[in-house]
Design a protein around this motif. Structure first.
Motif, PDB file in Angstrom:
ATOM      1  N   ALA A 535     -92.803 -22.486   9.792  1.00  0.00           N
ATOM      2  CA  ALA A 535     -92.634 -21.639   8.606  1.00  0.00           C
ATOM      3  C   ALA A 535     -91.751 -20.427   8.800  1.00  0.00           C
ATOM      4  O   ALA A 535     -91.601 -19.633   7.877  1.00  0.00           O
ATOM      5  CB  ALA A 535     -94.015 -21.171   8.133  1.00  0.00           C
ATOM      6  N   GLY A 536     -91.143 -20.277   9.972  1.00  0.00           N
ATOM      7  CA  GLY A 536     -90.383 -19.071  10.235  1.00  0.00           C
ATOM      8  C   GLY A 536     -89.110 -18.939   9.415  1.00  0.00           C
ATOM      9  O   GLY A 536     -88.466 -19.929   9.063  1.00  0.00           O
ATOM     10  N   ASN A 537     -88.736 -17.713   9.111  1.00  0.00           N
ATOM     11  CA  ASN A 537     -87.484 -17.428   8.409  1.00  0.00           C
ATOM     12  C   ASN A 537     -86.348 -17.261   9.407  1.00  0.00           C
ATOM     13  O   ASN A 537     -86.538 -16.755  10.513  1.00  0.00           O
ATOM     14  CB  ASN A 537     -87.623 -16.157   7.570  1.00  0.00           C
ATOM     15  CG  ASN A 537     -88.599 -16.342   6.423  1.00  0.00           C
ATOM     16  OD1 ASN A 537     -88.596 -17.384   5.769  1.00  0.00           O
ATOM     17  ND2 ASN A 537     -89.434 -15.344   6.181  1.00  0.00           N
ATOM     18  N   LEU A 538     -85.149 -17.660   9.000  1.00  0.00           N
ATOM     19  CA  LEU A 538     -83.981 -17.589   9.875  1.00  0.00           C
ATOM     20  C   LEU A 538     -83.376 -16.200   9.851  1.00  0.00           C
ATOM     21  O   LEU A 538     -83.240 -15.583   8.789  1.00  0.00           O
ATOM     22  CB  LEU A 538     -82.940 -18.619   9.424  1.00  0.00           C
ATOM     23  CG  LEU A 538     -81.713 -18.776  10.313  1.00  0.00           C
ATOM     24  CD1 LEU A 538     -82.091 -19.410  11.642  1.00  0.00           C
ATOM     25  CD2 LEU A 538     -80.652 -19.608   9.601  1.00  0.00           C
ATOM     26  N   LEU A 539     -83.012 -15.709  11.029  1.00  0.00           N
ATOM     27  CA  LEU A 539     -82.369 -14.412  11.163  1.00  0.00           C
ATOM     28  C   LEU A 539     -81.117 -14.565  12.024  1.00  0.00           C
ATOM     29  O   LEU A 539     -81.088 -15.361  12.958  1.00  0.00           O
ATOM     30  CB  LEU A 539     -83.324 -13.404  11.822  1.00  0.00           C
ATOM     31  CG  LEU A 539     -84.604 -13.089  11.045  1.00  0.00           C
ATOM     32  CD1 LEU A 539     -85.556 -12.270  11.904  1.00  0.00           C
ATOM     33  CD2 LEU A 539     -84.275 -12.343   9.761  1.00  0.00           C
ATOM     34  N   GLN A 552     -67.255 -19.826  20.566  1.00  0.00           N
ATOM     35  CA  GLN A 552     -67.054 -21.050  19.807  1.00  0.00           C
ATOM     36  C   GLN A 552     -68.090 -22.104  20.141  1.00  0.00           C
ATOM     37  O   GLN A 552     -68.545 -22.843  19.265  1.00  0.00           O
ATOM     38  CB  GLN A 552     -65.656 -21.620  20.091  1.00  0.00           C
ATOM     39  CG  GLN A 552     -65.377 -22.934  19.363  1.00  0.00           C
ATOM     40  CD  GLN A 552     -63.961 -23.429  19.578  1.00  0.00           C
ATOM     41  OE1 GLN A 552     -63.089 -22.685  20.005  1.00  0.00           O
ATOM     42  NE2 GLN A 552     -63.723 -24.701  19.286  1.00  0.00           N
ATOM     43  N   ARG A 553     -68.523 -22.170  21.390  1.00  0.00           N
ATOM     44  CA  ARG A 553     -69.377 -23.261  21.857  1.00  0.00           C
ATOM     45  C   ARG A 553     -70.863 -22.906  21.919  1.00  0.00           C
ATOM     46  O   ARG A 553     -71.698 -23.799  22.030  1.00  0.00           O
ATOM     47  CB  ARG A 553     -68.927 -23.719  23.251  1.00  0.00           C
ATOM     48  CG  ARG A 553     -67.534 -24.310  23.296  1.00  0.00           C
ATOM     49  CD  ARG A 553     -67.526 -25.740  22.803  1.00  0.00           C
ATOM     50  NE  ARG A 553     -66.210 -26.340  22.943  1.00  0.00           N
ATOM     51  CZ  ARG A 553     -65.374 -26.589  21.950  1.00  0.00           C
ATOM     52  NH1 ARG A 553     -65.736 -26.280  20.716  1.00  0.00           N
ATOM     53  NH2 ARG A 553     -64.181 -27.117  22.155  1.00  0.00           N
ATOM     54  N   VAL A 554     -71.205 -21.633  21.882  1.00  0.00           N
ATOM     55  CA  VAL A 554     -72.618 -21.232  21.953  1.00  0.00           C
ATOM     56  C   VAL A 554     -73.122 -20.950  20.541  1.00  0.00           C
ATOM     57  O   VAL A 554     -72.549 -20.138  19.809  1.00  0.00           O
ATOM     58  CB  VAL A 554     -72.819 -19.995  22.851  1.00  0.00           C
ATOM     59  CG1 VAL A 554     -74.275 -19.524  22.781  1.00  0.00           C
ATOM     60  CG2 VAL A 554     -72.433 -20.312  24.290  1.00  0.00           C
ATOM     61  N   LEU A 555     -74.194 -21.617  20.173  1.00  0.00           N
ATOM     62  CA  LEU A 555     -74.804 -21.423  18.866  1.00  0.00           C
ATOM     63  C   LEU A 555     -76.174 -20.785  19.075  1.00  0.00           C
ATOM     64  O   LEU A 555     -76.992 -21.303  19.844  1.00  0.00           O
ATOM     65  CB  LEU A 555     -74.938 -22.762  18.137  1.00  0.00           C
ATOM     66  CG  LEU A 555     -75.196 -22.729  16.632  1.00  0.00           C
ATOM     67  CD1 LEU A 555     -74.792 -24.057  15.999  1.00  0.00           C
ATOM     68  CD2 LEU A 555     -76.642 -22.430  16.297  1.00  0.00           C
ATOM     69  N   ALA A 556     -76.403 -19.665  18.414  1.00  0.00           N
ATOM     70  CA  ALA A 556     -77.654 -18.935  18.605  1.00  0.00           C
ATOM     71  C   ALA A 556     -78.201 -18.472  17.262  1.00  0.00           C
ATOM     72  O   ALA A 556     -77.455 -18.220  16.307  1.00  0.00           O
ATOM     73  CB  ALA A 556     -77.446 -17.737  19.524  1.00  0.00           C
ATOM     74  N   PHE A 557     -79.519 -18.365  17.197  1.00  0.00           N
ATOM     75  CA  PHE A 557     -80.185 -17.865  15.990  1.00  0.00           C
ATOM     76  C   PHE A 557     -81.583 -17.419  16.374  1.00  0.00           C
ATOM     77  O   PHE A 557     -82.069 -17.671  17.485  1.00  0.00           O
ATOM     78  CB  PHE A 557     -80.246 -18.938  14.899  1.00  0.00           C
ATOM     79  CG  PHE A 557     -80.913 -20.219  15.315  1.00  0.00           C
ATOM     80  CD1 PHE A 557     -82.284 -20.386  15.206  1.00  0.00           C
ATOM     81  CD2 PHE A 557     -80.156 -21.269  15.817  1.00  0.00           C
ATOM     82  CE1 PHE A 557     -82.895 -21.561  15.593  1.00  0.00           C
ATOM     83  CE2 PHE A 557     -80.757 -22.456  16.199  1.00  0.00           C
ATOM     84  CZ  PHE A 557     -82.127 -22.601  16.090  1.00  0.00           C
ATOM     85  N   ALA A 558     -82.238 -16.738  15.448  1.00  0.00           N
ATOM     86  CA  ALA A 558     -83.617 -16.303  15.635  1.00  0.00           C
ATOM     87  C   ALA A 558     -84.432 -16.710  14.418  1.00  0.00           C
ATOM     88  O   ALA A 558     -83.892 -16.904  13.326  1.00  0.00           O
ATOM     89  CB  ALA A 558     -83.692 -14.794  15.845  1.00  0.00           C
ATOM     90  N   ARG A 559     -85.737 -16.855  14.624  1.00  0.00           N
ATOM     91  CA  ARG A 559     -86.656 -17.099  13.512  1.00  0.00           C
ATOM     92  C   ARG A 559     -87.890 -16.227  13.708  1.00  0.00           C
ATOM     93  O   ARG A 559     -88.265 -15.898  14.843  1.00  0.00           O
ATOM     94  CB  ARG A 559     -87.035 -18.578  13.423  1.00  0.00           C
ATOM     95  CG  ARG A 559     -85.863 -19.460  13.016  1.00  0.00           C
ATOM     96  CD  ARG A 559     -86.247 -20.903  12.893  1.00  0.00           C
ATOM     97  NE  ARG A 559     -87.198 -21.109  11.795  1.00  0.00           N
ATOM     98  CZ  ARG A 559     -87.871 -22.247  11.608  1.00  0.00           C
ATOM     99  NH1 ARG A 559     -87.722 -23.259  12.445  1.00  0.00           N
ATOM    100  NH2 ARG A 559     -88.703 -22.361  10.583  1.00  0.00           N
ATOM    101  N   HIS A 560     -88.514 -15.893  12.578  1.00  0.00           N
ATOM    102  CA  HIS A 560     -89.611 -14.915  12.607  1.00  0.00           C
ATOM    103  C   HIS A 560     -90.697 -15.374  11.649  1.00  0.00           C
ATOM    104  O   HIS A 560     -90.429 -15.698  10.495  1.00  0.00           O
ATOM    105  CB  HIS A 560     -89.058 -13.554  12.191  1.00  0.00           C
ATOM    106  CG  HIS A 560     -90.051 -12.436  12.306  1.00  0.00           C
ATOM    107  ND1 HIS A 560     -89.771 -11.160  11.867  1.00  0.00           N
ATOM    108  CD2 HIS A 560     -91.307 -12.385  12.816  1.00  0.00           C
ATOM    109  CE1 HIS A 560     -90.820 -10.382  12.090  1.00  0.00           C
ATOM    110  NE2 HIS A 560     -91.762 -11.101  12.653  1.00  0.00           N
TER     111      HIS A 560
END
Length: 629
Positions: A535-539, A552-560
C-alpha cells in the motif's frame, strides 16, 4: 485482490512478514505477523493468509507438465508430448505458491481448435487450414463450455479433471483465473457441451445480412470463405493431412477476428477466428444505449442496475452466461484477450454482472491503447490492465542497454492516477523471453527489472512459468518464430523441465546459476506482504553521481506507508558497477547514523548521513532498504 479497503487491515500486520525477510530486517523487527482469515469463493476452502500484493503466475497449461524432450518442429503429441491437469500436483502448486503467488492464470484451458484427433471421444476434428500450429491457438476457442481434451488423462472426463485442479489450487491457498476471449471465436466454433437451452454462437443469425444487432457474427453476404494463401506458409509444415487441402467450408464467409471484411483474409490476419458482433454497426456506430459519462464515478451496483433496464445485443448475454458458468465451477476470475476491440459498455455490463455474483472476482484485461486505459478501468470496471505500452516497453529498452532509467519513471508517472490498476510483468505468452537473444540474452537482466517492476507500485505482479529459471524460448516448435515459448505447438520447455525434474518439482536438474536465479525470485517475491509494498505511496529519490552512465542505468525510488519506508535502487548496467549516493525525500527525518540493512541481496550494512546513502552496485544488482521510525 480487491479486499484491501482500509488502513485498519494493515494495522493488523507486523513487520516480520516472512521468515526469509525477517532475518534481514532492521533491528527491532521481532513481532510475529498476524494472519487474516480469508474465504475462498466457489469450491475453495478457507485458509489462513496474510494480506498480500496480488501476484499472478501465468502458466501455459499444455506445456507445464510435459516431460518429453524430442522437440520435433511441427511434432505430433506422440513425439513431443503434452502436459496434463494432473501434472499440477500438490507439490507443484506448493512451489508455485512459494513465489508469493495469489492467483494462477491457467492459460489455454478452454477447448480451442486443434489438429490432434479426439474423434473417438465424440469430439469433431479440426481442419489444419484454419488452425495455427498443430496444437492450436488458445485464442481460437471452439467450445466455451468445455476444456481442451489434450489436457486430460481421460478426455471424456476432462471437465471433472479440471474441476479437481480448481480444488487443488484452492487447497494450496491460491485462486484460479482463466481466459475469456470476447472479440472472436474459432472459425469452426461448435459447442458440444453447452447446457440445455444454450444456443451456439451464430445459430440464430440471419446470414442474409452483413449486420444485424442480434447476429453474433458479421457476414460477407453472397461469398464463400477462402483459405488465405501464402508461398511462405503451409499448415503443419507442409505435412500431408487428409483435411489440409486449402479449403474450409463456410458460406457465407464471416468477418475475420481482427476485423478483416473479405471472404479471403490475408495470411497475416487472424484467419483462424471470426469476429463477434456486440451491436457495433459496420460504420462504427453503436446499436445499443450508451453508458452515461458520470458512471465512471459510480459503483458496481449502479452499473448492474443500469443494464437491467435495457435490452441488449445477444452476444452480451452469451458471454455473461459463459462467465457465470465458470464462476459456478469455482473459477475466481478472468483474463480478457484484446479487450479494447470490444465496446467499453459491454465491459461495464459483464464486469458488473460478474462482481454482483462474486465481489472478489479478479478481472484482468489486455488493453494496449493508453488513451483507453481510464475508460476501461472507470467505465468498464476492469480491476487491472496490462501496463505494457509505456512501462514494460521502456523497462525492456533499459534491460537491452538502449533505454534510460528516467524513461521508465516517466512512463510510470504517466499512469500515476491509475497505477494500482496497471499490472506489471516482464514475460508472458505474447512477449519474448528475457534470456532470448532477441531480448536481453541473459536471464540475469530480469533481476533488476523484476525488483523495479514488483516494488514500484501497489499494482499486481505477473510471473510467467519458466521465467524464474531463465527459460530461453529458443525451440523451433513449428508455427511462429523462436524467442517466445510456442503457444501453437507441442513442445518441451527445457529450463522449466529441469526445474520440474521428472515431476519432483524440486529443481533437481537446474544448473547452479538457474538455482540461484530462482532463489532470487523467491526472496524478492517474499516481500509481497510488507505493508509498504502492498500500500505504500511512491516518492522520488535523486541519484547523485558524476558518471552520466550511472544516472542513465541506475533506477531508484522510495515508498512510504505508515511507519515503513522503503528505498530501492537497481543497476541495469550489464557490465559495469556504479557508485552513487541517494538523496532521500526531504520530509524523511532520521537520526544521525541511522543503520539500515538490505532485504534482498545482503549488501553491507549502511548508514544514512545527512539524508543520503552511499551505495555501490555491481552489474544487475539491486538494494532494497527498509527503514522504520
Amino acid at each position: 485482490m480487491r479486499n484491501l479497503k482500509s488502513k485498519a487491515v494493515f494495522n493488523k500486520l507486523r513487520y516480520s512478514a516472512l521468515s526469509a525477510a525477517c532475518s534481514v530486517l532492521i533491528l527491532g523487527c521481532t513481532e510475529p505477523q498476524q494472519n487474516a482469515q480469508t474465504s475462498q469463493q466457489g469450491k475453495s476452502t478457507s485458509t489462513q493468509a496474510t494480506v498480500s500484493k496480488p501476484v499472478v503466475y501465468q502458466v501455459f497449461t499444455r506445456l507445464f507438465g510435459n516431460q518429453q524432450t524430442a522437440n520435433v518442429p511441427w511434432g505430433k503429441v506422440e513425439q513431443n508430448g503434452v502436459g496434463k491437469f494432473a501434472d499440477f500436483t500438490p507439490k507443484a502448486l506448493q512451489e508455485i505458491k512459494a513465489l508469493g503467488t495469489t492467483h494462477i492464470w491457467y492459460t489455454g484451458v478452454l477447448h480451442h481448435a486443434l489438429v490432434t484427433d479426439h474423434s473417438k471421444f465424440g469430439i469433431a476434428a479440426d481442419d489444419p487450414d484454419v488452425v495455427k500450429g498443430r496444437a492450436g491457438s488458445p485464442y481460437a476457442v471452439k467450445d466455451y463450455y468445455n476444456v481442451n481434451p489434450d489436457l486430460a488423462i481421460d478426455p471424456s472426463q476432462r471437465l471433472a479433471e479440471f474441476d479437481a485442479l480448481i480444488e487443488r489450487t484452492h487447497q494450496a491457498g491460491m485462486k484460479v483465473i482463466i481466459d475469456i476471449v470476447p472479440n472472436h471465436v474459432a472459425r469452426n466454433y461448435q459447442s458440444m457441451s453447452a447446457p440445455e437451452g444454450v444456443k451456439d454462437f451464430g445459430e440464430n443469425d440471419d446470414t442474409s445480412k452483413t449486420y444485424a444487432r442480434d447476429n453474433n457474427f458479421y457476414y460477407v453476404v453472397g461469398e464463400d470463405f477462402k483459405v488465405p494463401s501464402s508461398l511462405d506458409y503451409q499448415p503443419l509444415g507442409d505435412e500431408t493431412h487428409p483435411k489440409s487441402d486449402g479449403k474450409f467450408k463456410e458460406s457465407p464467409a464471416k468477418w475475420t477476428g481482427n476485423g478483416a471484411r473479405t471472404a479471403q483474409p490475408d495470411i497475416n490476419d487472424w484467419y483462424e477466428t471470426v469476429k463477434v458482433n456486440y451491436g457495433v454497426k459496420p460504420d462504427g456506430s453503436y446499436d445499443f444505449v450508451r453508458l452515461p459519462k458520470d458512471y465512471a464515478q459510480r459503483d458496481i451496483q449502479a452499473h448492474y442496475e443500469f443494464w437491467q433496464q435495457h435490452d441488449l445485443p445477444d452476444s452480451w448475454y452469451k458471454f455473461r452466461d459463459i462467465a457465470y458458468y465458470w464462476l459456478n465451477r469455482g473459477v475466481d476470475g478472468f483474463r480478457y484477450d484484446m479487450a479494447e476491440m470490444v465496446p467499453v459498455e459491454f465491459w461495464s455490463f459483464l464486469n458488473a454482472s460478474i462482481k454482483m455474483k462474486n465481489p472478489e472476482a479478479f478481472i484482468l484485461a489486455e488493453v494496449y491503447n493508453p488513451a483507453l486505459y481510464r475508460d476501461y478501468i472507470q467505465q468498464g470496471k476492469m480491476d487491472y490492465l496490462y501496463d505494457k505500452v509505456g512501462f514494460y516497453d521502456s523497462l525492456k529498452a533499459l534491460m537491452q542497454q538502449t533505454g534510460h532509467a528516467q524513461d521508465v519513471l516517466a512512463a510510470h508517472q504517466s499512469v500515476q492516477d491509475i497505477s494500482k490498476h496497471m499490472l506489471h510483468f516482464l514475460e508472458n505468452h505474447d512477449e519474448q523471453r528475457i534470456a532470448s537473444a532477441e531480448f536481453a540474452g541473459d536471464a540475469r537482466m530480469g533481476k533488476p527489472a523484476m525488483v523495479v517492476s514488483h516494488l514500484i507500485s501497489k499494482a499486481p505482479t505477473m510471473l510467467y512459468f519458466g521465467q524464474t529459471v531463465g527459460e530461453e524460448g529458443s525451440q523451433d516448435a513449428g508455427f511462429g518464430k523462436p524467442s517466445r515459448t510456442s503457444i501453437f505447438d507441442y513442445i518441451g520447455v527445457p529450463a522449466h523441465q529441469a526445474w520440474m525434474n521428472g515431476g519432483k518439482f524440486d529443481g533437481g536438474q537446474l544448473t547452479q546459476g538457474q538455482q540461484a536465479l530462482r532463489a532470487y525470485y523467491v526472496k524478492l517475491m517474499s516481500l509481497s506482504t510488507l505493508p509498504v509494498v502492498v500500500a505504500g505511496n511512491l516518492l522520488p529519490v535523486e541519484v547523485n553521481s558524476e558518471d552520466t552512465n550511472a544516472r542513465q542505468r541506475v533506477l531508484a525510488f522510495a515508498r512510504h506507508y505508515a511507519t515503513q519506508k522503503m528505498v530501492v535502487a537497481s543497476n541495469f548496467d550489464a557490465n559495469k558497477s556504479h557508485t552513487f549516493s541517494l538523496k532521500l525525500p526531504s520530509d524523511w527525518q532520521h537520526n544521525a547514523d541511522t543503520v539500515v540493512r538490505d532485504l534482498l541481496e545482503d549488501h553491507p550494512v549502511k548508514k544514512i548521513k545527512d539524508g543520503q546513502i552511499m551505495i555501490t552496485l555491481a552489474p544487475r544488482a539491486s538494494v532494497v532498504y527498509l527503514l522504520e521510525d
